[in-house]
Scaffold this active site. Structure first.
Site, PDB file in Angstrom:
ATOM      1  N   SER A  74      99.671 -17.525  47.861  1.00 54.44           N
ATOM      2  CA  SER A  74     100.728 -18.261  47.178  1.00 54.44           C
ATOM      3  C   SER A  74     101.823 -18.733  48.102  1.00 54.44           C
ATOM      4  CB  SER A  74     101.340 -17.389  46.076  1.00 54.44           C
ATOM      5  OG  SER A  74     100.374 -17.073  45.112  1.00 54.44           O
ATOM      6  N   THR A  75     102.068 -17.964  49.170  1.00 52.92           N
ATOM      7  CA  THR A  75     103.136 -18.325  50.103  1.00 52.92           C
ATOM      8  C   THR A  75     102.624 -18.203  51.518  1.00 52.92           C
ATOM      9  OG1 THR A  75     103.970 -16.067  50.315  1.00 52.92           O
ATOM     10  CG2 THR A  75     104.858 -17.387  48.502  1.00 52.92           C
TER      11      THR A  75
END
Length: 234
Positions: A22-23
């Site tokens: 996600s990051t």
């Protein structure tokens, strides 16, 4: 000695991998893209599948399957070859039961299968299909129960003449009827990222810091408190 394969495996020799973080920071602190690739490759080796292609989405939250180019390409590829889509975890794939079921149905219609290593879901077998459907039904049932209890409590308060004030929980908002709750899309996206970071092993304080670095704050504009993070991921 040659490895024996089942009839199902013989029919579906090709495997397509899909990985996601996600990051950008999760590549260092969580289950990185390389770690996911490694686990999927090991599964393919043991089970006798040829890993023909790997698709990835990096730095993209799980709130929308349609907006993830890597996932859509992986789905198209596995549907075209009638093979197996392999993921490290269902959390890498979809954000809710409905999306997971829809994806499962789409793959089945194309003669393809789904394998999730973390949940030990494998639809290449009849037993695996049953487990997949049972998990989906149980998750949906739990969500419906929460919604039902919330609705009944609000209806009771309204019948007693109580003002239905207060703020909806983070991630939710009051519907037009003033009784039901519905998802708040933007806040649900924040929750999805928080859950991904939590699954990656980050503490509540670190998750709050990561969200702030990406411009994501609480409703009052401050950094999320650890207790608020726990409420999101619990």
């Amino acid at each position: 000695m040659a490895r024996s394969t089942s009839k199902t495996q013989a029919d579906h020799q090709h495997a397509i991998a899909y990985v996601r973080v996600s990051t950008s920071g999760q590549a260092e602190d969580g289950v990185s893209l390389d770690a996911q690739r490694s686990k999927i490759a090991a599964w393919c080796e043991v089970m006798g599948y040829e890993l023909v292609q790997t698709f990835a989405d990096e730095g993209i939250s799980g709130h929308s399957m349609e907006k993830r180019a890597g996932l859509q390409a992986a789905i198209d590829a596995v549907c075209a070859c009638g093979g197996v889509l392999v993921v490290y975890s269902l959390s890498r794939l979809a954000r809710n039961t409905r999306e997971t079921l829809e994806l499962g149905e789409r793959l089945a219609k194309a003669g393809a299968d789904l394998v999730s290593l973390s949940e030990k879901i494998d639809t290449t077998s009849a037993a695996g299909k049953m487990v997949f459907r049972m998990l989906a039904v149980l998750a949906e049932f739990e969500r419906d129960q929460v919604s039902e209890r919330t609705t009944m409590a609000l209806q009771y308060k309204k019948a007693q003449g109580e003002k239905l004030g207060g703020r909806a929980p983070y991630g939710m908002q009051h519907a037009a009827d003033g009784i039901h709750l519905e998802e708040h899309a933007a806040e649900q996206a924040v929750i999805a990222i928080a859950r991904d970071l939590h699954q990656a092993g980050l503490s509540s304080r670190k998750i709050a810091t990561r969200l702030a670095e990406q411009g994501m704050y609480s409703r009052n504009g401050s950094v999320f408190a650890p207790s608020a993070i726990l409420a999101m991921v619990g």
